[in-house]
Design a protein around this motif. Structure first.
Motif, PDB file in Angstrom:
ATOM      1  N   VAL A  24       8.459  -2.082   2.348  1.00  0.00           N
ATOM      2  CA  VAL A  24       8.925  -0.895   1.618  1.00  0.00           C
ATOM      3  C   VAL A  24       9.897  -1.458   0.627  1.00  0.00           C
ATOM      4  CG1 VAL A  24       8.747   0.411   3.767  1.00  0.00           C
ATOM      5  CG2 VAL A  24      10.889  -0.890   3.122  1.00  0.00           C
ATOM      6  N   ALA A  25      10.290  -0.353  -0.476  1.00  0.00           N
ATOM      7  CA  ALA A  25      11.211  -0.606  -1.386  1.00  0.00           C
ATOM      8  C   ALA A  25      11.782   0.582  -1.642  1.00  0.00           C
ATOM      9  CB  ALA A  25      10.501  -1.271  -2.695  1.00  0.00           C
ATOM     10  N   ARG A  26      12.545   0.338  -2.386  1.00  0.00           N
ATOM     11  CA  ARG A  26      13.442   1.727  -2.979  1.00  0.00           C
ATOM     12  C   ARG A  26      12.655   2.764  -3.691  1.00  0.00           C
ATOM     13  NH1 ARG A  26      18.226  -1.374  -5.659  1.00  0.00           N
ATOM     14  NH2 ARG A  26      19.267  -2.364  -3.828  1.00  0.00           N
ATOM     15  N   LEU A  27      12.834   4.029  -3.383  1.00  0.00           N
ATOM     16  CA  LEU A  27      12.111   5.104  -4.095  1.00  0.00           C
ATOM     17  C   LEU A  27      12.582   4.886  -5.641  1.00  0.00           C
ATOM     18  CD1 LEU A  27      12.632   8.482  -2.105  1.00  0.00           C
ATOM     19  CD2 LEU A  27      10.400   7.424  -2.752  1.00  0.00           C
ATOM     20  N   SER A  28      11.326   4.796  -6.451  1.00  0.00           N
ATOM     21  CA  SER A  28      11.772   4.859  -7.825  1.00  0.00           C
ATOM     22  C   SER A  28      11.351   6.241  -8.312  1.00  0.00           C
ATOM     23  CB  SER A  28      10.516   3.963  -8.465  1.00  0.00           C
ATOM     24  OG  SER A  28       9.477   4.501  -8.460  1.00  0.00           O
TER      25      SER A  28
ATOM     26  N   ILE B 185      10.135   3.619   0.468  1.00  0.00           N
ATOM     27  CA  ILE B 185       8.893   4.076   0.564  1.00  0.00           C
ATOM     28  C   ILE B 185       7.765   3.033   0.572  1.00  0.00           C
ATOM     29  CG2 ILE B 185       8.514   4.307  -1.902  1.00  0.00           C
ATOM     30  CD1 ILE B 185       6.925   6.875  -1.205  1.00  0.00           C
ATOM     31  N   GLY B 186       6.756   3.136   1.297  1.00  0.00           N
ATOM     32  CA  GLY B 186       5.983   1.931   1.413  1.00  0.00           C
ATOM     33  C   GLY B 186       5.310   1.555   0.094  1.00  0.00           C
ATOM     34  N   ARG B 187       5.262   0.322  -0.240  1.00  0.00           N
ATOM     35  CA  ARG B 187       4.822  -0.125  -1.376  1.00  0.00           C
ATOM     36  C   ARG B 187       3.482  -0.837  -1.396  1.00  0.00           C
ATOM     37  NH1 ARG B 187       8.791   0.092  -5.272  1.00  0.00           N
ATOM     38  NH2 ARG B 187       8.981   2.163  -5.554  1.00  0.00           N
ATOM     39  N   LEU B 188       3.289  -1.343  -0.338  1.00  0.00           N
ATOM     40  CA  LEU B 188       1.984  -2.281  -0.171  1.00  0.00           C
ATOM     41  C   LEU B 188       1.562  -2.157   1.181  1.00  0.00           C
ATOM     42  CD1 LEU B 188       0.877  -4.517  -2.365  1.00  0.00           C
ATOM     43  CD2 LEU B 188       2.062  -6.034  -0.740  1.00  0.00           C
ATOM     44  N   GLY B 189       0.174  -2.772   1.264  1.00  0.00           N
ATOM     45  CA  GLY B 189      -0.331  -2.791   2.624  1.00  0.00           C
ATOM     46  C   GLY B 189      -0.356  -1.982   3.474  1.00  0.00           C
ATOM     47  N   VAL B 190      -0.154  -1.962   5.085  1.00  0.00           N
ATOM     48  CA  VAL B 190      -0.176  -1.179   5.745  1.00  0.00           C
ATOM     49  C   VAL B 190       1.080   0.068   5.511  1.00  0.00           C
ATOM     50  CG1 VAL B 190       0.281  -0.845   8.180  1.00  0.00           C
ATOM     51  CG2 VAL B 190      -1.132  -2.491   7.572  1.00  0.00           C
ATOM     52  N   GLU B 191       2.202  -0.529   5.071  1.00  0.00           N
ATOM     53  CA  GLU B 191       3.300   0.039   4.863  1.00  0.00           C
ATOM     54  C   GLU B 191       3.193   1.307   3.962  1.00  0.00           C
ATOM     55  OE1 GLU B 191       6.101   0.151   6.442  1.00  0.00           O
ATOM     56  OE2 GLU B 191       7.105  -1.807   6.607  1.00  0.00           O
ATOM     57  N   LYS B 192       2.297   1.071   3.150  1.00  0.00           N
ATOM     58  CA  LYS B 192       2.003   2.081   1.763  1.00  0.00           C
ATOM     59  C   LYS B 192       0.874   2.907   2.589  1.00  0.00           C
ATOM     60  CE  LYS B 192       0.523   2.564  -2.860  1.00  0.00           C
ATOM     61  NZ  LYS B 192       0.006   1.989  -3.951  1.00  0.00           N
ATOM     62  N   TYR B 193      -0.079   2.388   3.017  1.00  0.00           N
ATOM     63  CA  TYR B 193      -1.252   3.037   3.511  1.00  0.00           C
ATOM     64  C   TYR B 193      -0.771   4.195   4.426  1.00  0.00           C
ATOM     65  CZ  TYR B 193      -6.219   3.982   4.454  1.00  0.00           C
ATOM     66  OH  TYR B 193      -7.446   4.410   4.700  1.00  0.00           O
ATOM     67  N   TYR B 194       0.059   3.821   5.702  1.00  0.00           N
ATOM     68  CA  TYR B 194       0.314   4.328   6.618  1.00  0.00           C
ATOM     69  C   TYR B 194       1.740   5.149   6.184  1.00  0.00           C
ATOM     70  CZ  TYR B 194      -3.727   3.027   9.005  1.00  0.00           C
ATOM     71  OH  TYR B 194      -5.155   2.817   9.293  1.00  0.00           O
ATOM     72  N   GLN B 195       2.194   5.297   5.212  1.00  0.00           N
ATOM     73  CA  GLN B 195       3.297   5.642   4.772  1.00  0.00           C
ATOM     74  C   GLN B 195       3.522   7.022   5.584  1.00  0.00           C
ATOM     75  OE1 GLN B 195       5.739   4.891   3.109  1.00  0.00           O
ATOM     76  NE2 GLN B 195       7.323   7.053   3.173  1.00  0.00           N
ATOM     77  N   LYS B 196       2.765   8.081   5.597  1.00  0.00           N
ATOM     78  CA  LYS B 196       2.882   9.183   6.170  1.00  0.00           C
ATOM     79  C   LYS B 196       3.402   9.262   7.721  1.00  0.00           C
ATOM     80  CE  LYS B 196       1.013  12.552   2.693  1.00  0.00           C
ATOM     81  NZ  LYS B 196      -0.008  12.963   2.499  1.00  0.00           N
TER      82      LYS B 196
END
Lengths: 641, 373
Positions: free
Chosen positions: A181-185, A207-218
């Motif tokens: 995750v990284a800061r919301l831009s 917010i999830g920026r990459l990989g699973v963290e991004k894909y399953y952000q919701k």
């Protein structure tokens, strides 16, 4: 009775009467004006009561959103892969600060500020809206928090925030798969607004920026709560009127076995390459390694320019080689070529050819060479696989033709997204007549087909595609979408994600599966097989196929160091395999760029990973997914999107 | 309560109230207003007992001033009226020359041991002077006397507006004008004065008003144009009053005042606090209390024995009403914001001492009577 006399002699009665009249007029005037006041007050307090009541509440009542805690991520055995740790950050609200530079200087005398922290902050100041808080320094130590706290009264607009920040205990081992995750831009915020999710992200910082963290952000994010608070004119909170707690994000259980992941990563030892392991029975991704890697924790607090520049090195650690690295499959698809040929009745179990060490089309001068210059002699389909005979497959490819190869390989997922649940993926290339026409605006030449037989020419694959194809062979045609997510845990209960089964590949003759599998078995178990020595002494029987791909590492416009040219043109070492042979539990792909022979470089890594997974002496904990009571009544079915 | 007054009672034995020169009904009304003051200040100050005590002290001083003022026979005031006025004007000139600057205005003279605001005393000195001047001649006053009366009024009013102090100059000016009005100023003159008011106010606008005063007037005309600047006061005040509704939010429960959205809560805007917490019903009771004080004072004025006393008592009373009207008018958005306190209720000692001295004079007029007509 009043007589109006204007005489120098004073008429007291007249004067008294005059005064009385004036006093009465004055008092009537007073009454009228009081009436005006009351009428006006009546208008304000009764007629416009609702308006002013609303305004008064608007003054004092503020809704403060509360960010939900991000869901945790575990591996299949319940080992935590992504957790939330409290972290103190120093934040500035530009709107409330008169002299930003003076304030930063003042802070600089209390805690050390690096140039990077300063420049990053000043950059964000330009980008963000002025009433939003901007981080100046993150990961404050307890001592720094104390030093700053005593000075905060001198620093209006400066706040210390305690927040839960993501922490990845396994660091670089899992980066490309798990993501970060990284800061919301500012860009994220525009997207959130367009998606109409502003309310959901009202209090969210990361917010999830990459990989699973991004894909399953919701799923991971959850829903915010809010506090209805009463504030005074300076915005200080006086009391909490109402509170709705946030709904925390779901905890995710990945199919990843972190022990396998760790083993594979360590075995790659920083070399450029990838290891992917899949359970052929359900498509569960057991390990997915891309090397070299980097520490995802750097991104959580905002990566420094210096650190980021390091990640742009020629080794391209940012790229997920498992899904975005496109490699010629080389000999690792020979079992599939054999299957295609068997199905097309070009060969059968007993068909054999003579291999002089080269193959030549009639009427064409060019020779296609075998890796064994003097040839393999008499070669049948088993020997062709075991010895990885090129000439056999040149012939097979030539007789099959591009159309048959293309449509057959299509079923094994080549040239298609695997459907893996992360966004970073490439389709690679499964060439066809149409493809060449579109891509190169050239017709397909027979010579193009021949090197397809040994997985070269235009054909490229990603490690995940390759692993998936091996998994299909191991499962005799059963196909599953590879999945990283195994299960999720929410307030509704534990929910297991079912395997995503795709239509099985039905062969005309089911026996052909057995032939391809036996060929792979001989590679590993028959003396002289290309992986025989590597797997000697294993406590399980496995099947596999080595590959040694000529040149082309990932990337298109790389600049080569003169010194590195040779190294970068060395062959890619590859291995695909599965085990146990009779009851496959794991299919694996290993790719190492420019490492030379697949049998000598890639197969040993596969052996180590398979050993770890299948060796009963390691007291393997049963997968957590199997341990849990599956809540079948849970209605909120898992959505992978 | 020794208030056995029925009728005017000239021939009856002198009652107790006349011996100590106080009027008990009027005093009761004033004390009731002071009680309201303490109750609202406690709420407006964020339940500060210290503020209530300080205001209590102001009240004791003011009541003392009232009692002292009540002991002087009105003829004494009349005899020294000219001298008082000359001294008062002299002090105003001195204020402009050497005065203490505070909040952008020059209103105080610092004597070292105490600060004195000469414009305050002029609120009483001027009506005394006008009443004295105008009643030297037969009433109703002639045009000539009205004119000279107007000149007498203009001197201190212009001096005060130079300080600048718009609120006080309005109050001082109206004290003088009311004296002339009660002296029988011709209606034609009143009519033509009203007509003349238009060019006069334009002249004031361009030559005498300071920028901040002009801004106040503009803000008054349209407060929403500047919600965070000078319009803030009026907007927040109207929100406080309006959200009080008919019944009010209850004592100590006014959100606008308790959460400090309302500015100048215990001074100029105390009426907004009162309205927010006690609603329109409370407001009507409060106004009834004021009307009682005004009515009683006018009654005393009407019953006074000589024209000087009548006019003086009437002018003081009507000036008291001007305080009330201007203050409530400004906090409820009817009038521009000029610094006029809600009489006897707003926190502060200076205006209260003047007001109570004025009521002392009214009581003196009522109780210093010639034994026989």
């Amino acid at each position: 009775m009043f007589l109006r006399h204007r005489t120098p002699i004073r008429n007291q009665t007249a004067e008294n009467s005059l005064f009385a009249r004036r006093a009465i007029i004055a008092f009537i005037g007073v009454l009228i004006l009081v009436g005006v006041l009351i009428a006006n007050l009546y208008n304000i307090q009764v007629n416009s009561y609702d308006t002013y009541q609303t305004k008064a509440n608007g003054n004092r009542i503020k809704i403060i959103p509360i960010a939900p805690n991000r869901g945790l991520i575990y591996d299949r055995n319940g080992i935590i892969l992504a957790e939330n740790k409290p972290s103190h950050t120093l934040e500035l609200i530009p709107e409330k600060i008169k002299d930003l530079h003076a304030t930063i200087e003042k802070i600089g005398t209390i805690v050390s500020l690096s140039d990077d922290e300063r420049s990053r902050f000043l950059k964000s100041v330009k980008r963000q809206r002025r009433f939003k808080s901007i981080t100046l320094k993150s990961r404050l130590t307890h001592a720094q928090v104390a030093q700053l706290s005593v000075n905060l009264h001198d620093l209006p607009g400066v706040v210390i925030e305690a927040r839960l920040k993501r922490y990845y205990p396994y660091g670089e081992i899992l980066t490309h798969t798990l993501g970060y995750v990284a800061r919301l831009s500012a860009k994220d915020e525009i997207k959130i607004e367009l998606d109409g999710e502003k309310a959901i992200y009202a209090a969210t910082k990361d917010i999830g920026r990459l990989g699973v963290e991004k894909y399953y952000q919701k799923l991971l994010h959850g829903l915010p709560g809010y506090q209805e608070i009463e504030v005074n004119n300076r915005g200080r909170v006086v009391r909490v009127l109402n509170e709705v707690l946030p709904e925390h994000g779901q905890d995710l259980y990945l199919n990843i076995d972190i022990r396998l992941q760790k083993k594979a990563y360590e075995e790659l030892a920083g070399r450029r390459g990838s290891v992917v392991a899949i359970d052929p029975n359900n498509g569960a991704v057991l390990a997915m390694v891309s090397s070299p890697s980097y520490d995802p924790n750097l991104f959580v607090h905002g990566i420094s320019t210096k650190n980021y520049k390091k990640l742009l090195s020629v080794d391209k650690p940012l790229i997920n080689r498992a899904t975005m690295g496109t490699y010629p499959p080389a000999s690792t698809i020979k079992q599939l070529m054999a299957l295609a040929a068997l199905e097309a009745h070009i060969i059968d179990e007993h068909t054999s050819i003579r291999d002089p060490g080269w193959y030549k089309l009639p009427n064409v001068e060019r020779k296609f060479r075998d890796h064994l210059a003097w040839g393999h002699g008499k070669v049948d389909v088993y020997k062709a696989m075991k010895k990885s005979c090129d000439t056999y497959f040149y012939d097979v490819a030539n007789r099959l033709g591009i159309d048959k190869i293309s449509s057959f390989m299509d079923k094994f997922g080549f040239g298609h997204y695997s459907g893996l649940d992360i966004h970073e993926e490439k389709r690679a290339i499964m060439p066809s007549r149409q493809w060449k026409k579109e891509r190169h605006n050239q017709p397909w030449y027979p010579g193009d087909t021949i090197s397809l037989g040994i997985g070269q020419s235009y054909w490229t694959t990603t490690p995940i595609q390759l692993a998936n194809s091996v998994s299909i062979v191991a499962a005799s045609g059963k196909r599953y979408t590879p999945q990283l997510l195994g299960a999720s845990q929410s307030s509704n209960g534990f929910l297991q994600l079912p395997a995503d089964e795709k239509p099985q590949i039905i062969l005309q003759d089911e026996n052909h599966w057995r032939i391809a599998q036996k060929g792979m078995w001989e590679v590993v178990n028959s003396n002289g097989g290309t992986a025989y020595r590597v797997f000697k002494g294993a406590k399980y029987q496995s099947a596999g196929k080595t590959g040694t791909a000529q040149l082309i590492s990932i990337g298109e416009d790389e600049k080569y160091d003169a010194e590195k040219i040779n190294a970068r043109h060395r062959d890619n070492a590859m291995y695909v395999g599965y085990a146990p042979f009779e009851n496959p539990q794991i299919a694996i792909t290993v790719v190492i760029e420019n490492a030379g022979g697949g049998g000598s470089s890639a197969a040993p890594i596969a052996r180590k990973v398979l050993d770890l997974y299948l060796d009963s002496s390691l007291n393997k904990t049963p997968s957590l997914v199997a341990n849990q009571v599956v809540n079948t009544s849970a209605t909120g079915a898992l959505h992978a999107h | 309560m020794p208030t056995n007054k029925t009728g005017t009672g000239f021939s009856k034995p002198e009652p107790l109230s006349h011996k100590i020169h106080l009027d008990f009904p009027l005093l009761a009304g004033l004390l009731a207003l002071m009680c309201v003051s303490l109750v609202v200040i406690y709420s407006a100050s964020g339940e500060s007992i210290a503020m209530v005590k300080r205001q209590g002290l102001n009240m004791i001083v003011s009541l003392t001033a009232m009692v002292i003022a009540a002991q002087f026979n009105p003829t004494f005031l009349r005899r020294w009226a000219v001298l008082f006025f000359i001294i008062g004007v002299g002090l105003l000139v001195a204020t402009l020359l050497f005065g203490h600057v505070g909040k952008g205005a020059q209103r105080w003279i610092d004597f070292g041991f105490a600060k004195f605001q000469p414009s305050e005393s002029m609120k009483l000195t001027l009506p005394i002077m006008i009443a004295h001047y105008i009643t030297r001649y037969a009433l109703p006053a002639t045009l000539k006397h009205i004119f000279f009366g107007a000149v007498i009024i203009a001197i201190p009013v212009l001096l005060i507006s130079k300080q600048p102090d718009l609120g006080t100059s309005i109050l001082v000016g109206s004290a003088g004008v009311f004296a002339l009005f009660l002296a029988g100023m011709n209606w034609k003159i009143i009519g033509s004065l009203i007509v003349a008011a238009v060019p006069f106010s334009m002249m004031m606008w361009y030559f005498f008003l300071h920028d901040y005063q002009r801004r106040r007037v503009l803000t008054f005309l349209n407060p929403e144009t500047d919600p965070h600047g000078s319009g803030y006061h009026i907007i927040q005040s109207k929100i406080a009053i309006g959200s009080g509704g008919l019944d009010g939010k209850g004592w100590l429960n006014g959100t606008q005042s308790q959460l400090e959205f309302l500015p100048e809560r215990h001074t100029d805007f105390i009426f907004s606090v009162f309205s927010e917490e006690f609603g329109l019903k409370g407001v009507i009771i409060l106004l009834a209390l004021y009307l009682f004080v005004i009515g009683r004072s006018l009654f005393i004025a009407n019953n006074a024995q000589d024209p000087f006393s009548k006019i003086l008592a009437g002018a003081i009373t009507l000036t008291f009403f001007v305080y009330l009207f201007v203050n409530i008018g400004m906090v409820s958005g009817l009038l521009p914001v000029v610094g006029v306190p809600l009489p006897l209720v707003s926190y502060g000692g200076t205006s209260m001492i003047t007001l109570m001295s004025g009521f002392g004079i009214i009581m003196a007029i009522h109780t210093h009577r010639k034994v026989n007509k």
